[in-house]
Design a protein around this motif. Structure first.
Motif, PDB file in Angstrom:
ATOM      1  N   ARG A  12       0.844  -1.208   0.000  1.00 42.19           N
ATOM      2  CA  ARG A  12       0.000   0.000   0.000  1.00 42.19           C
ATOM      3  C   ARG A  12       0.876   1.253   0.000  1.00 42.19           C
ATOM      4  O   ARG A  12       1.689   1.459   0.907  1.00 42.19           O
ATOM      5  N   VAL A  13       0.671   2.084  -1.022  1.00 39.99           N
ATOM      6  CA  VAL A  13       1.440   3.317  -1.191  1.00 39.99           C
ATOM      7  C   VAL A  13       0.452   4.483  -1.281  1.00 39.99           C
ATOM      8  O   VAL A  13      -0.610   4.353  -1.914  1.00 39.99           O
ATOM      9  N   ALA A  14       0.776   5.596  -0.629  1.00 45.23           N
ATOM     10  CA  ALA A  14      -0.066   6.796  -0.702  1.00 45.23           C
ATOM     11  C   ALA A  14       0.737   7.947  -1.306  1.00 45.23           C
ATOM     12  O   ALA A  14       1.964   7.968  -1.223  1.00 45.23           O
ATOM     13  N   VAL A  15       0.022   8.889  -1.927  1.00 44.63           N
ATOM     14  CA  VAL A  15       0.660  10.087  -2.495  1.00 44.63           C
ATOM     15  C   VAL A  15      -0.132  11.303  -2.052  1.00 44.63           C
ATOM     16  O   VAL A  15      -1.326  11.424  -2.370  1.00 44.63           O
ATOM     17  N   SER A  16       0.537  12.211  -1.331  1.00 45.51           N
ATOM     18  CA  SER A  16      -0.106  13.454  -0.908  1.00 45.51           C
ATOM     19  C   SER A  16       0.293  14.606  -1.833  1.00 45.51           C
ATOM     20  O   SER A  16       1.474  14.857  -2.051  1.00 45.51           O
ATOM     21  N   GLY A  17      -0.700  15.283  -2.364  1.00 49.67           N
ATOM     22  CA  GLY A  17      -0.482  16.558  -3.045  1.00 49.67           C
ATOM     23  C   GLY A  17      -1.178  17.638  -2.238  1.00 49.67           C
ATOM     24  O   GLY A  17      -2.210  17.379  -1.609  1.00 49.67           O
ATOM     25  N   GLY A  18      -0.625  18.839  -2.191  1.00 46.18           N
ATOM     26  CA  GLY A  18      -1.297  19.910  -1.455  1.00 46.18           C
ATOM     27  C   GLY A  18      -1.168  19.795   0.043  1.00 46.18           C
ATOM     28  O   GLY A  18      -2.042  20.233   0.781  1.00 46.18           O
ATOM     29  N   THR A  19      -0.070  19.201   0.526  1.00 44.22           N
ATOM     30  CA  THR A  19       0.249  19.285   1.955  1.00 44.22           C
ATOM     31  C   THR A  19       0.363  20.764   2.312  1.00 44.22           C
ATOM     32  O   THR A  19      -0.015  21.188   3.398  1.00 44.22           O
ATOM     33  N   HIS A  20       0.891  21.544   1.358  1.00 44.96           N
ATOM     34  CA  HIS A  20       0.836  23.012   1.404  1.00 44.96           C
ATOM     35  C   HIS A  20      -0.095  23.466   0.275  1.00 44.96           C
ATOM     36  O   HIS A  20       0.108  23.079  -0.886  1.00 44.96           O
ATOM     37  N   ILE A  27      -0.751  19.459  -6.285  1.00 41.44           N
ATOM     38  CA  ILE A  27      -2.214  19.603  -6.178  1.00 41.44           C
ATOM     39  C   ILE A  27      -2.877  19.174  -7.484  1.00 41.44           C
ATOM     40  O   ILE A  27      -3.799  18.347  -7.504  1.00 41.44           O
ATOM     41  N   HIS A  28      -2.381  19.703  -8.608  1.00 40.77           N
ATOM     42  CA  HIS A  28      -3.017  19.389  -9.893  1.00 40.77           C
ATOM     43  C   HIS A  28      -2.716  17.965 -10.348  1.00 40.77           C
ATOM     44  O   HIS A  28      -3.554  17.326 -10.999  1.00 40.77           O
ATOM     45  N   LEU A  29      -1.559  17.440  -9.966  1.00 43.70           N
ATOM     46  CA  LEU A  29      -1.230  16.060 -10.300  1.00 43.70           C
ATOM     47  C   LEU A  29      -2.155  15.093  -9.559  1.00 43.70           C
ATOM     48  O   LEU A  29      -2.726  14.170 -10.156  1.00 43.70           O
ATOM     49  N   VAL A  30      -2.335  15.333  -8.266  1.00 39.67           N
ATOM     50  CA  VAL A  30      -3.217  14.460  -7.484  1.00 39.67           C
ATOM     51  C   VAL A  30      -4.668  14.606  -7.947  1.00 39.67           C
ATOM     52  O   VAL A  30      -5.389  13.605  -8.080  1.00 39.67           O
ATOM     53  N   LYS A  31      -5.099  15.833  -8.233  1.00 36.08           N
ATOM     54  CA  LYS A  31      -6.471  16.007  -8.750  1.00 36.08           C
ATOM     55  C   LYS A  31      -6.650  15.241 -10.064  1.00 36.08           C
ATOM     56  O   LYS A  31      -7.698  14.626 -10.300  1.00 36.08           O
ATOM     57  N   HIS A  32      -5.622  15.271 -10.905  1.00 41.32           N
ATOM     58  CA  HIS A  32      -5.659  14.521 -12.172  1.00 41.32           C
ATOM     59  C   HIS A  32      -5.776  13.016 -11.887  1.00 41.32           C
ATOM     60  O   HIS A  32      -6.585  12.316 -12.508  1.00 41.32           O
ATOM     61  N   TRP A  33      -4.960  12.526 -10.939  1.00 35.72           N
ATOM     62  CA  TRP A  33      -4.988  11.091 -10.621  1.00 35.72           C
ATOM     63  C   TRP A  33      -6.293  10.668  -9.943  1.00 35.72           C
ATOM     64  O   TRP A  33      -6.732   9.534 -10.100  1.00 35.72           O
ATOM     65  N   LEU A  34      -6.899  11.565  -9.188  1.00 38.50           N
ATOM     66  CA  LEU A  34      -8.190  11.233  -8.566  1.00 38.50           C
ATOM     67  C   LEU A  34      -9.259  11.063  -9.650  1.00 38.50           C
ATOM     68  O   LEU A  34     -10.174  10.261  -9.513  1.00 38.50           O
TER      69      LEU A  34
END
Length: 310
Positions: A12-20, A27-34
């Motif tokens: 299990r691996v997690a990726v945080s975007g927008g910690t800041h 932020i946009h990479l994680v939104k894209h992946w979501l």
């Protein structure tokens, strides 16, 4: 020949975007992946992308109460809920429950944390310390296979200090720090590079899980030794700015007698240390609130033992 260090495969691996909330590549990479997680898929493990600090992202600010990426200490995670506590403290507990708990057997195996800096850091890989075997092997793999840029390694933990960053809730972690990029702005080149770095890192995990043996190596890294504060007036306003000769010189040698600050009336302040250091996060916009002009690091060579899965 020394025996290879063995670690369990990662599932299990997690990726945080927008910690800041104003560092836009992640932020946009994680939104894209979501919306479309296709490129995160690998056969031997799952990847869960999430937005670290939704309230700060909404307002496009670093944080709304306090720095989320300094909120994962044992004291804060174990403190009782209080009505007047900053949002980031309750958010840290929530993240810890979902992807941790920190230090537990059920924590996620790995977490990536995606950041941008206004400093001229290039593409920087951030690990807590050289003793983190899996992340150091991942860094070495990235440096060998990601040929876009140099990818220096920054070791953020001071001696005796507890890990406090978001990725410390997982069993191991790596932060990607790409710059320079202004706050609140997304630059296509850095977005593309962050995406390529993540693909490279996930490929490494897949190879590790498949049983590949990663041999021992020596690697250069920049280990933090302290922080240089801005000179201040008695009312705590800063009284000088980063010297033009130091600006944009992240990870380059700074020797005793070199200029570091220039007062607003034009006088120079020289570096008075005894040894050459390698500054990082020079004139980082987010560190003005902390009164930090740059992080001081020493350049070290570390011997990392070989690694394979159990």
């Amino acid at each position: 020949m020394a025996a290879s260090h063995r670690l369990k495969p990662l599932s299990r691996v997690a990726v945080s975007g927008g910690t800041h909330g104003n560092e836009m590549s992640g932020i946009h990479l994680v939104k894209h992946w979501l919306r479309d997680p296709t490129e995160l898929r690998r056969s031997s493990f799952t990847v869960t992308p999430f937005l670290g600090n939704p309230r700060a992202i909404e307002k496009c600010v670093r944080h709304v109460g306090q720095d989320l990426n300094r909120s994962f200490t044992t004291r804060l995670l174990s403190s009782a809920e209080a009505e007047d506590e900053p949002y980031e403290v309750s958010r840290a507990r929530e993240i810890n429950q979902t992807y941790g708990p920190k230090g537990s057997a059920q924590a996620f195996d790995f977490m990536f944390d995606l950041h941008n800096t206004t400093a001229n850091m290039g593409t920087c890989l951030i690990v807590d310390s050289e003793e983190s075997l899996l992340p150091m092997h991942m860094c070495h793999y990235i440096q060998t296979h990601h040929t876009w840029s140099r990818c220096p390694i920054y070791l953020y933990k001071l001696p005796g200090e507890e890990t406090y960053a978001i990725d410390s809730v997982a069993k191991a972690g790596l932060a990607l720090e790409l710059g320079p990029q202004p706050q609140g702005v997304v630059r296509a080149s850095l977005f593309a590079e962050m995406r390529a770095l993540m693909a490279c890192a996930l490929d490494f995990i897949e190879l590790f899980n498949s049983g590949m043996v990663f041999p021992a190596f020596e690697i250069e890294a920049y280990k933090i030794t302290g922080r240089m504060d801005y000179p201040c007036y008695p009312d705590e306003d800063i009284s000088a700015m980063v010297h033009p000769k130091l600006q944009d010189k992240d990870f380059l040698p700074l020797s005793p007698g070199d200029p570091i600050f220039q007062t607003f009336s034009g006088e120079e302040t020289l570096y008075e240390g005894n040894t050459t250091i390698y500054p990082a996060f020079i004139n980082e916009a987010a560190y003005y609130e902390k009164k930090v002009a740059f992080a001081m690091t020493e350049k070290c060579i570390f011997s990392i033992p070989s690694l394979q899965r159990e």
